[in-house]
Design a protein around this motif. Structure first.
Motif, PDB file in Angstrom:
ATOM      1  N   GLN A   3       0.006  -1.039  -4.794  1.00 54.01           N
ATOM      2  CA  GLN A   3       0.944  -1.122  -5.916  1.00 54.01           C
ATOM      3  C   GLN A   3       1.376  -2.562  -6.147  1.00 54.01           C
ATOM      4  OE1 GLN A   3       5.218   0.140  -5.676  1.00 54.01           O
ATOM      5  NE2 GLN A   3       4.545   1.757  -7.105  1.00 54.01           N
ATOM      6  N   ALA A   4       1.136  -3.056  -7.367  1.00 55.47           N
ATOM      7  CA  ALA A   4       1.588  -4.391  -7.767  1.00 55.47           C
ATOM      8  C   ALA A   4       2.911  -4.242  -8.507  1.00 55.47           C
ATOM      9  CB  ALA A   4       0.556  -5.063  -8.674  1.00 55.47           C
ATOM     10  N   ARG A   5       3.902  -5.076  -8.170  1.00 56.80           N
ATOM     11  CA  ARG A   5       5.239  -4.983  -8.755  1.00 56.80           C
ATOM     12  C   ARG A   5       5.621  -6.339  -9.356  1.00 56.80           C
ATOM     13  NH1 ARG A   5       5.612  -3.683  -3.704  1.00 56.80           N
ATOM     14  NH2 ARG A   5       7.309  -5.146  -3.191  1.00 56.80           N
ATOM     15  N   TRP A   6       6.258  -6.282 -10.511  1.00 51.44           N
ATOM     16  CA  TRP A   6       6.731  -7.512 -11.162  1.00 51.44           C
ATOM     17  C   TRP A   6       7.861  -7.158 -12.129  1.00 51.44           C
ATOM     18  CZ3 TRP A   6       2.636  -4.642 -12.606  1.00 51.44           C
ATOM     19  CH2 TRP A   6       2.534  -4.273 -13.945  1.00 51.44           C
ATOM     20  N   GLN A  36       0.845  -1.191   0.000  1.00 50.33           N
ATOM     21  CA  GLN A  36       0.000   0.000   0.000  1.00 50.33           C
ATOM     22  C   GLN A  36       0.882   1.243   0.000  1.00 50.33           C
ATOM     23  OE1 GLN A  36      -2.913   0.167   3.179  1.00 50.33           O
ATOM     24  NE2 GLN A  36      -4.420   1.042   1.769  1.00 50.33           N
ATOM     25  N   ILE A  37       0.525   2.196  -0.821  1.00 52.71           N
ATOM     26  CA  ILE A  37       1.292   3.431  -0.975  1.00 52.71           C
ATOM     27  C   ILE A  37       0.652   4.518  -0.126  1.00 52.71           C
ATOM     28  CG2 ILE A  37       2.199   5.100  -2.642  1.00 52.71           C
ATOM     29  CD1 ILE A  37       3.253   2.268  -2.993  1.00 52.71           C
ATOM     30  N   ARG A  38       1.486   5.269   0.565  1.00 56.81           N
ATOM     31  CA  ARG A  38       0.998   6.370   1.389  1.00 56.81           C
ATOM     32  C   ARG A  38       0.402   7.473   0.515  1.00 56.81           C
ATOM     33  NH1 ARG A  38       2.106   2.862   4.323  1.00 56.81           N
ATOM     34  NH2 ARG A  38      -0.146   2.882   4.182  1.00 56.81           N
ATOM     35  N   ALA A  39      -0.691   8.097   1.001  1.00 59.72           N
ATOM     36  CA  ALA A  39      -1.399   9.135   0.247  1.00 59.72           C
ATOM     37  C   ALA A  39      -1.572  10.372   1.098  1.00 59.72           C
ATOM     38  CB  ALA A  39      -2.755   8.615  -0.223  1.00 59.72           C
ATOM     39  N   GLN A  68      11.999  -3.828 -13.979  1.00 62.59           N
ATOM     40  CA  GLN A  68      11.010  -3.677 -12.917  1.00 62.59           C
ATOM     41  C   GLN A  68       9.801  -2.895 -13.425  1.00 62.59           C
ATOM     42  OE1 GLN A  68      11.264  -4.788  -9.471  1.00 62.59           O
ATOM     43  NE2 GLN A  68       9.096  -4.323  -9.585  1.00 62.59           N
ATOM     44  N   CYS A  69       8.611  -3.435 -13.209  1.00 61.70           N
ATOM     45  CA  CYS A  69       7.365  -2.780 -13.620  1.00 61.70           C
ATOM     46  C   CYS A  69       6.449  -2.674 -12.415  1.00 61.70           C
ATOM     47  CB  CYS A  69       6.680  -3.569 -14.727  1.00 61.70           C
ATOM     48  SG  CYS A  69       7.682  -3.842 -16.198  1.00 61.70           S
ATOM     49  N   SER A  70       5.543  -1.726 -12.454  1.00 63.29           N
ATOM     50  CA  SER A  70       4.594  -1.552 -11.353  1.00 63.29           C
ATOM     51  C   SER A  70       3.345  -0.875 -11.875  1.00 63.29           C
ATOM     52  CB  SER A  70       5.197  -0.721 -10.227  1.00 63.29           C
ATOM     53  OG  SER A  70       5.502   0.585 -10.678  1.00 63.29           O
ATOM     54  N   LYS A  71       2.243  -1.096 -11.139  1.00 65.24           N
ATOM     55  CA  LYS A  71       0.975  -0.476 -11.491  1.00 65.24           C
ATOM     56  C   LYS A  71       0.133  -0.355 -10.236  1.00 65.24           C
ATOM     57  CE  LYS A  71      -2.860  -0.756 -14.786  1.00 65.24           C
ATOM     58  NZ  LYS A  71      -3.459  -1.538 -15.897  1.00 65.24           N
ATOM     59  N   ASN A  72      -0.534   0.781 -10.064  1.00 68.32           N
ATOM     60  CA  ASN A  72      -1.341   1.039  -8.876  1.00 68.32           C
ATOM     61  C   ASN A  72      -2.801   0.690  -9.114  1.00 68.32           C
ATOM     62  OD1 ASN A  72       0.967   1.969  -7.668  1.00 68.32           O
ATOM     63  ND2 ASN A  72       0.470   4.145  -7.903  1.00 68.32           N
ATOM     64  N   PHE A  73      -3.466   0.205  -8.040  1.00 71.06           N
ATOM     65  CA  PHE A  73      -4.869  -0.184  -8.081  1.00 71.06           C
ATOM     66  C   PHE A  73      -5.568   0.346  -6.834  1.00 71.06           C
ATOM     67  CE2 PHE A  73      -2.578  -3.240 -10.597  1.00 71.06           C
ATOM     68  CZ  PHE A  73      -3.375  -3.418 -11.706  1.00 71.06           C
ATOM     69  N   HIS A 110      -4.249  -8.615 -10.746  1.00 70.57           N
ATOM     70  CA  HIS A 110      -3.382  -8.226 -11.854  1.00 70.57           C
ATOM     71  C   HIS A 110      -2.079  -9.022 -11.825  1.00 70.57           C
ATOM     72  CE1 HIS A 110      -1.661  -5.635 -14.943  1.00 70.57           C
ATOM     73  NE2 HIS A 110      -0.571  -5.520 -14.187  1.00 70.57           N
ATOM     74  N   LEU A 111      -1.521  -9.226 -10.645  1.00 74.04           N
ATOM     75  CA  LEU A 111      -0.293 -10.013 -10.544  1.00 74.04           C
ATOM     76  C   LEU A 111      -0.519 -11.441 -11.035  1.00 74.04           C
ATOM     77  CD1 LEU A 111       1.153  -8.818  -7.107  1.00 74.04           C
ATOM     78  CD2 LEU A 111       2.110  -8.405  -9.378  1.00 74.04           C
ATOM     79  N   ASP A 112      -1.660 -12.019 -10.712  1.00 78.69           N
ATOM     80  CA  ASP A 112      -1.958 -13.380 -11.189  1.00 78.69           C
ATOM     81  C   ASP A 112      -2.055 -13.407 -12.716  1.00 78.69           C
ATOM     82  OD1 ASP A 112      -2.008 -14.266  -8.591  1.00 78.69           O
ATOM     83  OD2 ASP A 112      -4.198 -14.084  -8.372  1.00 78.69           O
ATOM     84  N   GLU A 113      -2.697 -12.379 -13.290  1.00 84.50           N
ATOM     85  CA  GLU A 113      -2.807 -12.318 -14.753  1.00 84.50           C
ATOM     86  C   GLU A 113      -1.445 -12.176 -15.410  1.00 84.50           C
ATOM     87  OE1 GLU A 113      -5.413  -9.143 -15.699  1.00 84.50           O
ATOM     88  OE2 GLU A 113      -7.217 -10.105 -14.887  1.00 84.50           O
ATOM     89  N   VAL A 114      -0.571 -11.351 -14.812  1.00 86.40           N
ATOM     90  CA  VAL A 114       0.765 -11.166 -15.370  1.00 86.40           C
ATOM     91  C   VAL A 114       1.546 -12.469 -15.347  1.00 86.40           C
ATOM     92  CG1 VAL A 114       2.993 -10.052 -15.005  1.00 86.40           C
ATOM     93  CG2 VAL A 114       0.893  -8.704 -14.888  1.00 86.40           C
TER      94      VAL A 114
END
Length: 439
Positions: free
Chosen positions: A42-45, A11-14, A52-57, A66-70
């Motif tokens: 944030q999902a990282r893979w 989890q990313i601080r907001a 290194q890639c990442s995407k926020n949800f 999303h990580l499972d799909e990747v």
């Protein structure tokens, strides 16, 4: 080997969150206002290249999904880099266009179709957002601004863009696959029939004198407009009664240029000259000599080598000649004007290219084998000769009526072509003869 992260997703601080951890990071000393954090997950893979890639949800479940799909996509080999898939079609076109090859006229047409029809519709769309229904609706909306015969040119630009995107691993599928294009409006047999040689004679009577030789050679050889305007003295053999088609003159955005002809090998050919064509060229070259030197297309226009030139000795432009041709057809009473009900555009008959149709029908009625006609006209496919040029050449209804009323013997079917015998007189060298002073 790097240790596998245990806090993935994290989890990313907001700044907008009032939980204890977010408050301590962004507003130290303040009292927390809520218990649970509302920051994104944030999902990282790492992609197949190790980057290194990442995407926020918004939720943890979405990030885990999303990580499972990747992981599944990597195992199947269908993984796509998100940063590459979100490129817009306009950005992708800028990368794709410099690699395109083809004739200058074809590239100019493709550039015009992209600028006028494809870019306004999908230029700002990410590649992954273009769907089958979007493309299907766009094609239907094109019918009107474009005729059914022009829609494929615009559609092929988008299709080629998306096909290359699939090959470049930017999208998984091409949304253009399976799209049905509108069918061309069928014409009445009378509208498909080429002009008769008598009609061409009537049109020539109103043409300026310096255009007479070119039109006579056109109906005696079946050469295209660009082949006639680009014909050079070195490729005309009057003694052997032959013309060697080696290059054309093309008008690209108002710029005339020589082009090594053609797109396919079928255009490189030798065309025989009838006695009328030889006589016409002999008289014309006697009055307007052309330089017999043999130059290469890269040497420039070399206007003095051209057999047919304008009144001032300049190359003949198709746009200027078309204006003169339409006017003379109208004065001769041969012109037929129709309005296309789909596009609302006015279509004129006959065009200068119709002379080529008349020549093909003449060869067909004289019994010249289709494969020979194909060779003379410079076509790769024989079907173009049968269905486009000669299919509606004969007055079938008139022949049937004559047979039924007893004014002539019954029809005789030719087994080789399945077509009835021609009903109008065969052309001869006297049909096109004009007083020499009018040449």
């Amino acid at each position: 080997m790097a240790r596998k992260a245990v806090n993935n997703p994290r989890q990313i601080r907001a700044k907008s969150c009032g939980c204890k951890l977010c408050t301590e990071k962004f507003r130290p000393g303040e009292k927390p206002t809520r218990r649970d954090c509302t920051g994104p997950w944030q999902a990282r893979w790492r992609d197949p290249g190790g980057r290194q890639c990442s995407k926020n949800f918004p939720t943890k479940g979405a990030a885990e999904g999303h990580l499972d799909e990747v992981k599944s996509a990597m195992r199947r080999g269908t993984y796509l880099d998100p940063t590459r898939t979100q490129i817009t079609l306009e950005q992708w076109h800028a990368m794709w266009w410099p690699n395109q090859r083809g004739a200058r006229s074809t590239l100019n047409r493709d550039e015009r179709m992209w600028r006028l029809h494809v870019k306004p519709a999908f230029g700002s769309w990410p590649l992954t957002n273009i769907t089958y229904l979007d493309v299907d609706g766009w094609v239907k909306r094109l019918l009107g601004p474009l005729g059914a015969s022009s829609i494929p040119a615009a559609f092929q630009i988008l299709d080629r863009l998306m096909t290359t995107a699939v090959l470049d691993r930017r999208v998984l599928t091409n949304p253009c696959d399976g799209i049905k294009l509108p069918k061309r409006r069928k014409k009445h047999p009378e509208d498909r029939r080429p002009p008769t040689y008598a009609q061409l004679d009537a049109i020539r009577e109103h043409l300026p004198r310096h255009h007479h030789p070119m039109t006579i050679v056109a109906q005696e050889t079946g050469l295209r407009f660009g082949e006639l305007t680009g014909l050079r003295r070195c490729w005309v053999d009057l003694k052997g009664a032959r013309v060697h088609v080696r290059e054309v003159l093309e008008d690209s955005k108002g710029h005339l240029a020589r082009k090594v002809y053609p797109k396919s090998d079928a255009g490189l050919r030798t065309v025989p000259l009838t006695p009328l064509a030889v006589e016409t060229l002999t008289v014309h070259l006697g009055e307007h000599p052309a330089d017999p030197a043999r130059s290469a297309p890269g040497d420039g226009l070399r206007e003095g080598e051209l057999v047919f030139r304008g009144q001032r000795g300049r190359p003949i432009r198709q746009a200027n000649f078309r204006t003169t041709w339409v006017t003379c057809c109208e004065r001769a009473g041969v012109q037929r004007k129709t309005v296309n009900p789909t596009t609302g555009r006015t279509e004129w008959w006959p065009q200068f290219h119709s002379i080529r149709h008349a020549f093909a029908s003449r060869l067909h009625e004289l019994g010249v084998p289709e494969v020979v006609v194909q060779e003379i006209l410079g076509h790769e496919r024989g079907g173009d000769i049968t269905w486009l040029y000669t299919h509606a050449a004969s007055d079938v209804a008139g022949q049937v009526l004559a047979a039924l009323t007893g004014s002539r013997p019954p029809l005789k079917v030719v087994e080789s072509t399945g077509s009835p015998q021609p009903s109008h007189p065969q052309p001869s060298t006297t049909i096109l003869s004009l007083p020499r002073k009018t040449w």
